[in-house]
Design a protein around this motif. Structure first.
Motif, PDB file in Angstrom:
ATOM      1  N   LYS A 181       0.836  -1.202   0.000  1.00 21.34           N
ATOM      2  CA  LYS A 181       0.000   0.000   0.000  1.00 21.34           C
ATOM      3  C   LYS A 181       0.869   1.250   0.000  1.00 21.34           C
ATOM      4  O   LYS A 181       1.937   1.269   0.602  1.00 21.34           O
ATOM      5  CB  LYS A 181      -0.910   0.012   1.225  1.00 21.34           C
ATOM      6  N   SER A 182       0.394   2.272  -0.656  1.00 29.53           N
ATOM      7  CA  SER A 182       1.030   3.599  -0.681  1.00 29.53           C
ATOM      8  C   SER A 182       2.518   3.520  -1.008  1.00 29.53           C
ATOM      9  O   SER A 182       3.374   3.763  -0.150  1.00 29.53           O
ATOM     10  CB  SER A 182       0.815   4.311   0.660  1.00 29.53           C
ATOM     11  N   LEU A 183       2.827   3.183  -2.236  1.00 33.75           N
ATOM     12  CA  LEU A 183       4.222   3.152  -2.669  1.00 33.75           C
ATOM     13  C   LEU A 183       4.835   4.548  -2.510  1.00 33.75           C
ATOM     14  O   LEU A 183       4.198   5.544  -2.834  1.00 33.75           O
ATOM     15  CB  LEU A 183       4.325   2.716  -4.135  1.00 33.75           C
ATOM     16  N   PRO A 184       6.064   4.620  -2.022  1.00 34.10           N
ATOM     17  CA  PRO A 184       6.699   5.930  -1.836  1.00 34.10           C
ATOM     18  C   PRO A 184       7.071   6.568  -3.178  1.00 34.10           C
ATOM     19  O   PRO A 184       7.433   5.877  -4.129  1.00 34.10           O
ATOM     20  CB  PRO A 184       7.942   5.614  -1.003  1.00 34.10           C
ATOM     21  N   TYR A 185       6.986   7.894  -3.205  1.00 33.28           N
ATOM     22  CA  TYR A 185       7.319   8.666  -4.407  1.00 33.28           C
ATOM     23  C   TYR A 185       8.750   9.168  -4.271  1.00 33.28           C
ATOM     24  O   TYR A 185       9.080   9.893  -3.330  1.00 33.28           O
ATOM     25  CB  TYR A 185       6.351   9.836  -4.547  1.00 33.28           C
ATOM     26  N   LYS A 186       9.621   8.742  -5.203  1.00 32.47           N
ATOM     27  CA  LYS A 186      11.015   9.178  -5.202  1.00 32.47           C
ATOM     28  C   LYS A 186      11.463   9.388  -6.636  1.00 32.47           C
ATOM     29  O   LYS A 186      11.207   8.540  -7.497  1.00 32.47           O
ATOM     30  CB  LYS A 186      11.928   8.115  -4.570  1.00 32.47           C
ATOM     31  N   GLU A 187      12.116  10.516  -6.863  1.00 33.67           N
ATOM     32  CA  GLU A 187      12.728  10.808  -8.161  1.00 33.67           C
ATOM     33  C   GLU A 187      11.747  10.683  -9.334  1.00 33.67           C
ATOM     34  O   GLU A 187      12.060  10.108 -10.377  1.00 33.67           O
ATOM     35  CB  GLU A 187      13.946   9.910  -8.381  1.00 33.67           C
ATOM     36  N   GLY A 188      10.540  11.150  -9.134  1.00 35.84           N
ATOM     37  CA  GLY A 188       9.550  11.170 -10.206  1.00 35.84           C
ATOM     38  C   GLY A 188       8.819   9.866 -10.441  1.00 35.84           C
ATOM     39  O   GLY A 188       8.100   9.726 -11.421  1.00 35.84           O
ATOM     40  N   ARG A 189       9.003   8.903  -9.530  1.00 34.86           N
ATOM     41  CA  ARG A 189       8.358   7.593  -9.705  1.00 34.86           C
ATOM     42  C   ARG A 189       7.867   7.049  -8.369  1.00 34.86           C
ATOM     43  O   ARG A 189       8.417   7.358  -7.318  1.00 34.86           O
ATOM     44  CB  ARG A 189       9.329   6.591 -10.316  1.00 34.86           C
ATOM     45  N   TYR A 190       6.872   6.200  -8.474  1.00 35.43           N
ATOM     46  CA  TYR A 190       6.399   5.440  -7.310  1.00 35.43           C
ATOM     47  C   TYR A 190       7.139   4.108  -7.353  1.00 35.43           C
ATOM     48  O   TYR A 190       6.988   3.338  -8.297  1.00 35.43           O
ATOM     49  CB  TYR A 190       4.887   5.251  -7.380  1.00 35.43           C
ATOM     50  N   THR A 191       7.947   3.847  -6.310  1.00 37.11           N
ATOM     51  CA  THR A 191       8.892   2.737  -6.395  1.00 37.11           C
ATOM     52  C   THR A 191       8.776   1.802  -5.205  1.00 37.11           C
ATOM     53  O   THR A 191       8.688   2.241  -4.061  1.00 37.11           O
ATOM     54  CB  THR A 191      10.337   3.285  -6.468  1.00 37.11           C
ATOM     55  N   LEU A 192       8.808   0.511  -5.512  1.00 38.80           N
ATOM     56  CA  LEU A 192       8.960  -0.530  -4.504  1.00 38.80           C
ATOM     57  C   LEU A 192      10.392  -1.021  -4.648  1.00 38.80           C
ATOM     58  O   LEU A 192      10.757  -1.594  -5.677  1.00 38.80           O
ATOM     59  CB  LEU A 192       7.964  -1.668  -4.746  1.00 38.80           C
ATOM     60  N   GLU A 193      11.203  -0.761  -3.638  1.00 45.10           N
ATOM     61  CA  GLU A 193      12.644  -1.021  -3.730  1.00 45.10           C
ATOM     62  C   GLU A 193      12.989  -2.507  -3.761  1.00 45.10           C
ATOM     63  O   GLU A 193      13.905  -2.915  -4.443  1.00 45.10           O
ATOM     64  CB  GLU A 193      13.385  -0.348  -2.571  1.00 45.10           C
ATOM     65  N   LYS A 194      12.269  -3.318  -2.997  1.00 41.61           N
ATOM     66  CA  LYS A 194      12.677  -4.721  -2.878  1.00 41.61           C
ATOM     67  C   LYS A 194      11.455  -5.630  -2.895  1.00 41.61           C
ATOM     68  O   LYS A 194      10.702  -5.684  -1.931  1.00 41.61           O
ATOM     69  CB  LYS A 194      13.464  -4.903  -1.583  1.00 41.61           C
ATOM     70  N   LEU A 195      11.291  -6.324  -3.987  1.00 46.49           N
ATOM     71  CA  LEU A 195      10.226  -7.315  -4.131  1.00 46.49           C
ATOM     72  C   LEU A 195      10.896  -8.662  -4.333  1.00 46.49           C
ATOM     73  O   LEU A 195      11.543  -8.893  -5.346  1.00 46.49           O
ATOM     74  CB  LEU A 195       9.335  -6.985  -5.332  1.00 46.49           C
TER      75      LEU A 195
END
Length: 182
Positions: free
Chosen positions: A135-149
């Motif tokens: 839920k609620s992917l963080p917004y970083k550098e112009g993108r919504y990113t999931l760092e580790k899946l």
């Protein structure tokens, strides 16, 4: 006197048919209870709620499509070709044991949208056992990113994303395949 010795079997046949009906009914119910029921997660809600609110979901999707663009970024295509599928399928992306998933959400002018609520569901076709909801992917550098899946099981997956900005809600499914390296 000859008619008194004549036996009639029709009451026994009726009782036999009733007994067979009861036994088959019991067997049907018992078999149905053993079968697992998997709910649809197409709109990240129970199918009953999606069915009741179908018109609102369609209208919210149309508002989203008119205002925004949602795209999966930086993923390689897979060489997996599902020959067993009769339906036409889109591009299938390749997943690894550990993945970084990012989505770009822009308005129609191409400007990034930093204040949306983006949710990602990793699911497998025909089962909910391995579902992972973020839920609620963080917004970083112009993108919504999931760092580790992280993935443990090989096979087909669906990356199902839901992006909401105000009264507009957009959905996007991306087929994926994880084949462990040997």
């Amino acid at each position: 006197m000859a008619s008194d010795n004549k036996k009639t079997y029709w009451p026994h046949m009726i009782l036999g048919f009733v007994a067979i009906g009861i036994i088959l009914g019991y067997w049907t119910v018992k078999s149905a209870i053993k079968m697992p029921v998997h709910e649809s997660n197409e709109h990240m809600m129970k199918y009953q709620k999606a069915d009741v609110n179908a018109n609102e979901i369609i209208e919210a999707q149309q508002r989203f499509d008119a205002r925004y663009n949602l795209a999966l970024k930086d993923m390689k295509p897979s060489d997996f070709k599902p020959e067993h599928l009769k339906r036409k399928h889109g591009q299938i992306i390749a997943l690894q044991a550990v993945n970084r998933i990012s989505y770009a959400l822009t308005d129609k002018a191409g400007n990034p949208v930093p204040d949306a609520n983006v949710t990602l569901l990793l699911t497998r076709p025909h089962t909910e056992k391995d579902d992972q909801l973020f839920k609620s992917l963080p917004y970083k550098e112009g993108r919504y990113t999931l760092e580790k899946l992280e993935l443990k099981k090989p096979g087909r997956y669906i990356l199902r994303v839901r992006a909401q900005k105000g009264d507009a809600v957009g959905y996007m499914d991306t087929e994926a395949y994880y084949k462990p390296e040997k």
